[in-house]
Design a protein around this motif. Structure first.
Motif, short mmCIF file in Angstrom:
data_model
loop_
_atom_site.label_atom_id
_atom_site.label_comp_id
_atom_site.label_asym_id
_atom_site.label_seq_id
_atom_site.Cartn_x
_atom_site.Cartn_y
_atom_site.Cartn_z
N PHE A 159 35.45 29.69 33.47
CA PHE A 159 35.92 29.69 32.08
C PHE A 159 35.00 30.60 31.27
O PHE A 159 33.83 30.28 31.04
CB PHE A 159 35.94 28.27 31.48
CG PHE A 159 36.61 28.22 30.13
CD1 PHE A 159 37.98 28.49 30.01
CD2 PHE A 159 35.89 27.95 28.98
CE1 PHE A 159 38.60 28.47 28.76
CE2 PHE A 159 36.51 27.92 27.73
CZ PHE A 159 37.87 28.19 27.62
N LEU A 170 29.18 26.67 23.90
CA LEU A 170 29.56 26.59 25.31
C LEU A 170 29.18 27.86 26.06
O LEU A 170 29.51 28.97 25.65
CB LEU A 170 31.09 26.38 25.42
CG LEU A 170 31.63 26.15 26.84
CD1 LEU A 170 31.17 24.80 27.38
CD2 LEU A 170 33.16 26.25 26.86
N ARG A 176 32.51 26.36 38.00
CA ARG A 176 32.39 25.01 37.42
C ARG A 176 33.28 24.06 38.20
O ARG A 176 34.12 24.49 39.01
CB ARG A 176 32.81 25.04 35.94
CG ARG A 176 34.28 25.34 35.74
CD ARG A 176 34.76 25.17 34.30
NE ARG A 176 36.19 25.41 34.22
CZ ARG A 176 36.91 25.23 33.12
NH1 ARG A 176 36.34 24.84 31.99
NH2 ARG A 176 38.22 25.45 33.13
N ALA A 221 41.28 29.02 33.69
CA ALA A 221 41.40 28.04 32.60
C ALA A 221 42.34 26.95 33.10
O ALA A 221 43.22 27.21 33.94
CB ALA A 221 41.98 28.67 31.34
N LEU A 222 42.18 25.73 32.58
CA LEU A 222 43.11 24.66 32.96
C LEU A 222 44.53 25.01 32.51
O LEU A 222 45.50 24.65 33.17
CB LEU A 222 42.64 23.33 32.35
CG LEU A 222 43.43 22.09 32.74
CD1 LEU A 222 43.55 21.92 34.25
CD2 LEU A 222 42.79 20.85 32.11
N GLN A 223 44.65 25.77 31.42
CA GLN A 223 45.97 26.21 30.95
C GLN A 223 46.68 27.00 32.06
O GLN A 223 47.87 26.82 32.31
CB GLN A 223 45.83 27.11 29.70
CG GLN A 223 45.43 26.38 28.43
CD GLN A 223 43.93 26.28 28.19
OE1 GLN A 223 43.14 26.17 29.14
NE2 GLN A 223 43.53 26.29 26.93
N ASN A 249 41.15 17.66 30.36
CA ASN A 249 40.12 18.39 31.09
C ASN A 249 38.93 17.44 31.23
O ASN A 249 38.23 17.16 30.27
CB ASN A 249 39.73 19.66 30.32
CG ASN A 249 38.89 20.60 31.15
OD1 ASN A 249 38.45 20.25 32.24
ND2 ASN A 249 38.65 21.79 30.62
N ILE A 279 45.16 19.53 27.47
CA ILE A 279 46.00 20.71 27.65
C ILE A 279 47.41 20.21 27.95
O ILE A 279 47.61 19.41 28.87
CB ILE A 279 45.47 21.58 28.82
CG1 ILE A 279 43.94 21.79 28.73
CG2 ILE A 279 46.22 22.90 28.89
CD1 ILE A 279 43.44 22.50 27.51
O1 LIG Z 1 40.05 25.31 30.98
C1 LIG Z 1 39.57 25.24 29.83
N1 LIG Z 1 40.38 25.53 28.76
C2 LIG Z 1 39.93 25.47 27.46
O2 LIG Z 1 40.70 25.72 26.50
C3 LIG Z 1 38.60 25.08 27.27
N2 LIG Z 1 37.83 24.90 26.16
C4 LIG Z 1 36.62 24.49 26.58
O3 LIG Z 1 35.64 24.19 25.82
N3 LIG Z 1 36.57 24.42 27.94
C5 LIG Z 1 37.79 24.79 28.40
N4 LIG Z 1 38.31 24.87 29.66
#
Ligand SMILES: O=c1[nH]c(=O)c2[nH]c(=O)[nH]c2[nH]1
Length: 302
Positions: A159, A170, A176, A221-223, A249, A279
């Motif tokens: 990420f 962050l 991760r 990203a989880l998205q 998440n 998400i």
């Molecule tokens: O996969 C993620 N999407 C996010 O939008 C996000 N925002 C965050 O702080 N960590 C993550 N991780």
């Protein structure tokens, strides 16, 4: 005087716990469900406005009907809910529709003495299966799903590249833990419902597709993982019009072991339970008509 009116309403029996044992042979099968039946109809207004119960199919009667119908078998939660929907809307002409929902808990056979036991089971707790039948405006919608499918990748997740402002702390990461607890519901195309669907087979297929896509997606990203999981399902299963997800998440933070004179090469984590990223997204088959009524009153989805 302030004018008031009765808005959307429905009523019924929630969380009818039903266990059905099929014992035609010595090898028993069990089906373990939590069924909710709720009815709607314009003429039921009187029960709310005046306490006129003349058209109220008692919630107790709805519960009894669930158990009585189970005597003929369950088969699949979707097929069972369709039978209930057809019964209530067919038997009582003022019942215009409703929402019938089920959760199904999975059990597997205990292996005893090296063989699968005929009548002893252990709860698997991998995920809870969901099903819903919605009858609104003379149309019947069938959705299925799962919840509490908790999955984790110990690497293969990054990420970075997100905007930074004065509140951003962050750190960017190329390695991760990615963990989530998947809730998904998918809607069957009405024409597929009419033609007949092997709901149990599709459920098993979708669960396997979701797990496969989660594992095999190198996640940025989880998205993106959500999209890949949904795309895999819609591309593989013709009967599915769309799939909706809610995915927390489940953050795993690397613990700073430096105070103890130790390094931490991505091995020791603090599993936080809150707050969590949330998400949500829908993956839709191109060209299918939207069906907002299918999702009416279903928990957890926009
Ligand atoms: O996969 C993620 N999407 C996010 O939008 C996000 N925002 C965050 O702080 N960590 C993550 N991780």
């Amino acid at each position: 005087m302030t004018a008031v009116r009765l808005g959307d309403n429905k009523y019924g029996k929630a969380e009818v716990r039903l266990v059905r044992v099929t014992r035609d042979t010595a090898r028993h099968e069990i089906e373990d469900l939590n069924v909710t039946s709720q009815l709607r109809g314009a003429r039921l207004e009187g029960s709310f406005l005046e306490g006129d119960n003349s058209l109220v199919v008692a919630t107790d009667t709805q519960k009894n009907t669930v158990y009585a119908f189970a005597r003929d078998g369950v088969g699949s939660p979707e097929a069972f809910l369709l039978r209930l929907a057809e019964h209530f809307t067919g038997e009582f002409d003022w019942i215009e529709g409703g929402l019938w929902q089920a959760e199904q808990y999975s059990w597997e056979r205990i292996v005893a003495g090296g063989a699968e036991h005929d009548h002893s089971f252990a709860r698997t707790n991998r995920a809870t299966r969901l099903a819903a039948v919605q009858v609104v405006d003379g149309e019947t919608h069938v959705t299925a799903g799962l919840t509490d499918l908790t999955v984790l990748k110990s690497t293969g997740s990054e990420f970075h590249g997100f905007p930074r402002d004065r509140y951003t702390t962050l750190a960017e990461t190329t390695d991760r833990i990615l963990a989530t607890s998947v809730t998904a519901r998918w809607r069957y195309l009405p024409e597929a419902v009419a033609a007949g669907i092997d709901y149990n087979a599709v459920y098993a297929e979708v669960e396997a597709l979701l797990l496969d896509a989660f594992a095999s997606t190198h996640s940025l990203a989880l998205q993106q993982t959500l999209w890949e999981m949904g795309k895999a399902v819609v591309e593989a299963v013709d009967a599915i019009a769309e799939i909706r997800f809610a995915m927390p998440n489940k953050h795993h933070f690397l613990v700073d072991l430096a105070p103890f004179g130790l390094d931490n090469p991505n091995e020791v984590f603090f599993a936080a339970d809150r707050p969590y990223g949330l998400i949500e997204g829908t993956v839709v088959r191109d060209g299918v008509a939207e069906a907002p009524n299918a999702w009416k009153d279903l928990p957890g989805f926009i």
